[in-house]
Design a protein around this motif. Structure first.
Motif, PDB file in Angstrom:
ATOM      1  N   VAL A  47     -27.491  -6.975 -22.423  1.00  0.00           N
ATOM      2  CA  VAL A  47     -26.305  -7.470 -21.712  1.00  0.00           C
ATOM      3  C   VAL A  47     -25.457  -8.363 -22.613  1.00  0.00           C
ATOM      4  O   VAL A  47     -24.221  -8.257 -22.631  1.00  0.00           O
ATOM      5  CB  VAL A  47     -26.729  -8.234 -20.432  1.00  0.00           C
ATOM      6  CG1 VAL A  47     -25.519  -8.928 -19.802  1.00  0.00           C
ATOM      7  CG2 VAL A  47     -27.374  -7.282 -19.431  1.00  0.00           C
ATOM      8  N   LEU A  48     -26.119  -9.214 -23.388  1.00  0.00           N
ATOM      9  CA  LEU A  48     -25.401 -10.223 -24.164  1.00  0.00           C
ATOM     10  C   LEU A  48     -25.005  -9.765 -25.564  1.00  0.00           C
ATOM     11  O   LEU A  48     -23.991 -10.213 -26.091  1.00  0.00           O
ATOM     12  CB  LEU A  48     -26.270 -11.490 -24.281  1.00  0.00           C
ATOM     13  CG  LEU A  48     -26.602 -12.185 -22.951  1.00  0.00           C
ATOM     14  CD1 LEU A  48     -27.559 -13.341 -23.191  1.00  0.00           C
ATOM     15  CD2 LEU A  48     -25.340 -12.666 -22.265  1.00  0.00           C
ATOM     16  N   ASP A  49     -25.779  -8.882 -26.161  1.00  0.00           N
ATOM     17  CA  ASP A  49     -25.551  -8.468 -27.547  1.00  0.00           C
ATOM     18  C   ASP A  49     -24.837  -7.104 -27.573  1.00  0.00           C
ATOM     19  O   ASP A  49     -25.460  -6.055 -27.465  1.00  0.00           O
ATOM     20  CB  ASP A  49     -26.884  -8.385 -28.290  1.00  0.00           C
ATOM     21  CG  ASP A  49     -26.699  -8.213 -29.801  1.00  0.00           C
ATOM     22  OD1 ASP A  49     -25.568  -7.861 -30.223  1.00  0.00           O
ATOM     23  OD2 ASP A  49     -27.674  -8.403 -30.539  1.00  0.00           O
ATOM     24  N   GLN A  50     -23.535  -7.132 -27.746  1.00  0.00           N
ATOM     25  CA  GLN A  50     -22.749  -5.898 -27.698  1.00  0.00           C
ATOM     26  C   GLN A  50     -22.842  -5.089 -28.993  1.00  0.00           C
ATOM     27  O   GLN A  50     -22.288  -3.988 -29.075  1.00  0.00           O
ATOM     28  CB  GLN A  50     -21.286  -6.224 -27.395  1.00  0.00           C
ATOM     29  CG  GLN A  50     -21.081  -6.876 -26.047  1.00  0.00           C
ATOM     30  CD  GLN A  50     -19.617  -7.037 -25.696  1.00  0.00           C
ATOM     31  OE1 GLN A  50     -18.754  -6.317 -26.196  1.00  0.00           O
ATOM     32  NE2 GLN A  50     -19.317  -7.990 -24.823  1.00  0.00           N
ATOM     33  N   SER A  51     -23.541  -5.623 -29.999  1.00  0.00           N
ATOM     34  CA  SER A  51     -23.657  -4.887 -31.257  1.00  0.00           C
ATOM     35  C   SER A  51     -24.831  -3.904 -31.246  1.00  0.00           C
ATOM     36  O   SER A  51     -24.955  -3.091 -32.165  1.00  0.00           O
ATOM     37  CB  SER A  51     -23.820  -5.865 -32.424  1.00  0.00           C
ATOM     38  OG  SER A  51     -25.058  -6.547 -32.332  1.00  0.00           O
ATOM     39  N   ILE A  52     -25.683  -3.950 -30.233  1.00  0.00           N
ATOM     40  CA  ILE A  52     -26.837  -3.048 -30.176  1.00  0.00           C
ATOM     41  C   ILE A  52     -26.367  -1.617 -29.941  1.00  0.00           C
ATOM     42  O   ILE A  52     -25.611  -1.342 -29.018  1.00  0.00           O
ATOM     43  CB  ILE A  52     -27.813  -3.488 -29.058  1.00  0.00           C
ATOM     44  CG1 ILE A  52     -28.413  -4.853 -29.393  1.00  0.00           C
ATOM     45  CG2 ILE A  52     -28.938  -2.452 -28.884  1.00  0.00           C
ATOM     46  CD1 ILE A  52     -29.243  -5.445 -28.277  1.00  0.00           C
ATOM     47  N   ARG A  53     -26.858  -0.702 -30.786  1.00  0.00           N
ATOM     48  CA  ARG A  53     -26.435   0.692 -30.697  1.00  0.00           C
ATOM     49  C   ARG A  53     -27.515   1.620 -30.166  1.00  0.00           C
ATOM     50  O   ARG A  53     -27.234   2.723 -29.706  1.00  0.00           O
ATOM     51  CB  ARG A  53     -26.015   1.186 -32.090  1.00  0.00           C
ATOM     52  CG  ARG A  53     -24.817   0.428 -32.687  1.00  0.00           C
ATOM     53  CD  ARG A  53     -23.515   0.958 -32.138  1.00  0.00           C
ATOM     54  NE  ARG A  53     -23.436   2.385 -32.354  1.00  0.00           N
ATOM     55  CZ  ARG A  53     -23.122   2.961 -33.522  1.00  0.00           C
ATOM     56  NH1 ARG A  53     -22.861   2.208 -34.582  1.00  0.00           N
ATOM     57  NH2 ARG A  53     -23.055   4.278 -33.646  1.00  0.00           N
ATOM     58  N   SER A  75     -28.760   2.803 -14.721  1.00  0.00           N
ATOM     59  CA  SER A  75     -28.005   2.492 -13.497  1.00  0.00           C
ATOM     60  C   SER A  75     -26.985   1.382 -13.704  1.00  0.00           C
ATOM     61  O   SER A  75     -26.324   0.957 -12.757  1.00  0.00           O
ATOM     62  CB  SER A  75     -28.967   2.100 -12.369  1.00  0.00           C
ATOM     63  OG  SER A  75     -29.735   0.958 -12.730  1.00  0.00           O
ATOM     64  N   SER A  76     -26.836   0.918 -14.951  1.00  0.00           N
ATOM     65  CA  SER A  76     -25.881  -0.159 -15.237  1.00  0.00           C
ATOM     66  C   SER A  76     -24.449   0.298 -14.973  1.00  0.00           C
ATOM     67  O   SER A  76     -24.093   1.448 -15.195  1.00  0.00           O
ATOM     68  CB  SER A  76     -26.011  -0.616 -16.685  1.00  0.00           C
ATOM     69  OG  SER A  76     -24.990  -1.545 -17.017  1.00  0.00           O
ATOM     70  N   ARG A  77     -23.621  -0.629 -14.513  1.00  0.00           N
ATOM     71  CA  ARG A  77     -22.202  -0.339 -14.298  1.00  0.00           C
ATOM     72  C   ARG A  77     -21.401  -0.433 -15.599  1.00  0.00           C
ATOM     73  O   ARG A  77     -20.231  -0.045 -15.619  1.00  0.00           O
ATOM     74  CB  ARG A  77     -21.623  -1.313 -13.269  1.00  0.00           C
ATOM     75  CG  ARG A  77     -22.202  -1.135 -11.872  1.00  0.00           C
ATOM     76  CD  ARG A  77     -21.518  -2.064 -10.892  1.00  0.00           C
ATOM     77  NE  ARG A  77     -22.039  -1.882  -9.540  1.00  0.00           N
ATOM     78  CZ  ARG A  77     -21.614  -2.558  -8.470  1.00  0.00           C
ATOM     79  NH1 ARG A  77     -20.658  -3.463  -8.612  1.00  0.00           N
ATOM     80  NH2 ARG A  77     -22.140  -2.337  -7.291  1.00  0.00           N
ATOM     81  N   LEU A  78     -22.036  -0.960 -16.637  1.00  0.00           N
ATOM     82  CA  LEU A  78     -21.362  -1.044 -17.937  1.00  0.00           C
ATOM     83  C   LEU A  78     -21.628   0.239 -18.709  1.00  0.00           C
ATOM     84  O   LEU A  78     -22.787   0.531 -19.053  1.00  0.00           O
ATOM     85  CB  LEU A  78     -21.878  -2.244 -18.728  1.00  0.00           C
ATOM     86  CG  LEU A  78     -21.623  -3.633 -18.137  1.00  0.00           C
ATOM     87  CD1 LEU A  78     -22.321  -4.689 -18.974  1.00  0.00           C
ATOM     88  CD2 LEU A  78     -20.128  -3.905 -18.059  1.00  0.00           C
ATOM     89  N   PRO A  79     -20.601   1.045 -19.008  1.00  0.00           N
ATOM     90  CA  PRO A  79     -20.814   2.299 -19.742  1.00  0.00           C
ATOM     91  C   PRO A  79     -21.538   2.082 -21.067  1.00  0.00           C
ATOM     92  O   PRO A  79     -22.359   2.905 -21.472  1.00  0.00           O
ATOM     93  CB  PRO A  79     -19.383   2.823 -19.953  1.00  0.00           C
ATOM     94  CG  PRO A  79     -18.586   2.219 -18.843  1.00  0.00           C
ATOM     95  CD  PRO A  79     -19.186   0.869 -18.609  1.00  0.00           C
ATOM     96  N   ARG A  80     -21.245   0.971 -21.737  1.00  0.00           N
ATOM     97  CA  ARG A  80     -21.900   0.685 -23.014  1.00  0.00           C
ATOM     98  C   ARG A  80     -23.413   0.671 -22.867  1.00  0.00           C
ATOM     99  O   ARG A  80     -24.149   1.191 -23.735  1.00  0.00           O
ATOM    100  CB  ARG A  80     -21.411  -0.673 -23.544  1.00  0.00           C
ATOM    101  CG  ARG A  80     -22.163  -1.186 -24.756  1.00  0.00           C
ATOM    102  CD  ARG A  80     -21.641  -2.552 -25.184  1.00  0.00           C
ATOM    103  NE  ARG A  80     -21.891  -3.578 -24.188  1.00  0.00           N
ATOM    104  CZ  ARG A  80     -23.030  -4.254 -24.079  1.00  0.00           C
ATOM    105  NH1 ARG A  80     -24.047  -3.982 -24.892  1.00  0.00           N
ATOM    106  NH2 ARG A  80     -23.170  -5.202 -23.162  1.00  0.00           N
ATOM    107  N   ILE A  81     -23.904   0.112 -21.773  1.00  0.00           N
ATOM    108  CA  ILE A  81     -25.347   0.027 -21.540  1.00  0.00           C
ATOM    109  C   ILE A  81     -25.881   1.314 -20.923  1.00  0.00           C
ATOM    110  O   ILE A  81     -26.914   1.839 -21.342  1.00  0.00           O
ATOM    111  CB  ILE A  81     -25.677  -1.181 -20.639  1.00  0.00           C
ATOM    112  CG1 ILE A  81     -25.299  -2.478 -21.357  1.00  0.00           C
ATOM    113  CG2 ILE A  81     -27.146  -1.188 -20.248  1.00  0.00           C
ATOM    114  CD1 ILE A  81     -25.548  -3.734 -20.547  1.00  0.00           C
TER     115      ILE A  81
END
Length: 380
Positions: A47-53, A75-81
């Motif tokens: 959630v906090l580290d947006q650099s994780i790929r 099931s996250s609402r954040l597409p990145r996750i």
């Protein structure tokens, strides 16, 4: 801002410090990394580290196990996750492995997987993820849906924004109409996706033949469609929706000799009547009215929820004509004096050119008397 020269970051999640150290040894020359020892800490890191790929995660973890983390990620609402590649470290339990597959694991390795194979799996997953993201971006940028030929939702919003900007400059209006079949899920379940697709194609063909050239017809959400209609008062759109609803209701469409019980619902919004400030809000409002119509039983049209026009605010002439045509004549009657004064110059030209023998003096006097009565009533 992400540093373009920084190596892609991998999140390694395992309860064993030895296992984490072994994975780090394999990937440290090619990737940046971060370690966590339990599923809950891994979730917080995501959630906090947006650099994780990408995540390398054991199925057996303390606090929150790997399968639980996988479910939470997907099931996250954040597409990145939600779209994060999840490379799971599998054990010997076939049932747990099958469950992880069902929940969206991207790939599996064992604790004994060698460095070359591990790097190959990571590279493949990252390339696949990048290709999927690029495809999604390209699709969003398309003007037309490749299957239906209609405008995409994103392009419809752009058209609506341009129409609203033009309307504000020219004291005009813009309406949005969102429509769709009722009980889509039941139709798909009973008759199959192919039948639903065929119905959608016929519905689109009907709409294409009915909308104006200046209107924009496109996709809203799922099988629902949207029309942006510049310069059209909401009563005219409401009438259009009712005609469409009636046409679908009496249509005789059969599957395997069985007539389909079809109905559509429609939501209508309008700027400036609804007071929305953006194209997205205009379209979403029409969509929310469609949802209310369907939740209320379907086969209905819900348009702008406006109070009757006050005695001090007269509608524009085009709006007044649309109100009369749609059965809202009572909202126009209080404004006959103002509307009549707008029409009077046209009547004079008609009388002069066509010799209609209209009692122009009497008409002017009646309009003046009517206007005076309105002023007197306002002073009381």
């Amino acid at each position: 801002m992400e540093n373009p020269t920084q190596l892609p970051r991998i999140l390694i999640v395992d309860g064993s410090r030895i296992v984490r150290a072994m994975i780090v040894k394999h990937i440290r020359d090619s990737y940046d990394f971060r370690e966590e020892s339990d599923g809950e800490a891994a979730w917080q890191a995501l959630v906090l580290d947006q650099s994780i790929r990408l995540v390398i995660c054991s199925l057996s973890l303390p606090v929150l196990d790997g399968d639980g983390l996988l479910v939470r990620v997907r099931s996250s609402r954040l597409p990145r996750i939600a779209q994060m590649p999840m490379l799971m470290i599998s054990g010997d339990n076939d049932e747990v492995l099958a469950r992880a597959k069902t929940h969206g694991a991207s790939d599996f390795i064992s604790r004994g997987t060698g460095g070359a194979e591990l790097l190959g799996r990571i590279e493949s997953l990252l390339k696949l993820s990048e290709a999927q993201n690029q495809l999604k971006e390209n699709l969003e940028q398309h003007v037309q849906n490749p299957e239906t030929g209609l405008f995409t939702r994103k392009y419809v919003e752009l058209q609506a924004a341009q129409a609203m900007s033009h309307a504000m400059r020219h004291n005009s209006e813009v309406s949005a109409i969102v429509m769709g079949f009722d009980n889509v899920g039941a139709i798909r379940e009973e008759h199959g996706a192919d039948v639903l697709k065929l119905l959608q194609q016929r519905f689109i063909a009907m709409l294409v033949s009915k909308v104006r050239k200046e209107d924009s017809l496109g996709h809203f959400a799922g099988s629902q469609l949207v029309v942006i209609s510049p310069g059209t008062p909401y009563p005219a759109c409401e009438s259009f929706g009712n005609r469409l609803r009636d046409a679908i209701r009496v249509s005789n469409i059969a599957v395997h000799g069985q007539r389909l019980n079809l109905s559509v619902s429609v939501g209508v919004s309008n700027s400036p009547v609804d007071g929305v400030s953006s194209a997205g809000a205009l379209i979403e409002l029409a969509g929310s009215r469609l949802k209310v119509a369907q939740q209320s039983g379907g086969n209905r049209v819900i348009a702008c929820n406006v109070q009757p026009l006050t005695a001090t605010v007269a509608p524009r002439l085009e709006h007044a004509i649309a109100l009369i045509k749609s059965g809202h004549e009572s909202e126009v009657v209080p404004h006959l004096a103002a509307l009549g004064s707008q029409v009077l110059p046209l009547l004079k030209v008609l009388e002069r050119e066509l010799k209609l023998d209209l009692p122009m003096a009497d008409i002017e006097k009646c309009l003046l008397d009517l206007a005076q009565k309105g002023k007197d009533a306002g002073q009381d």
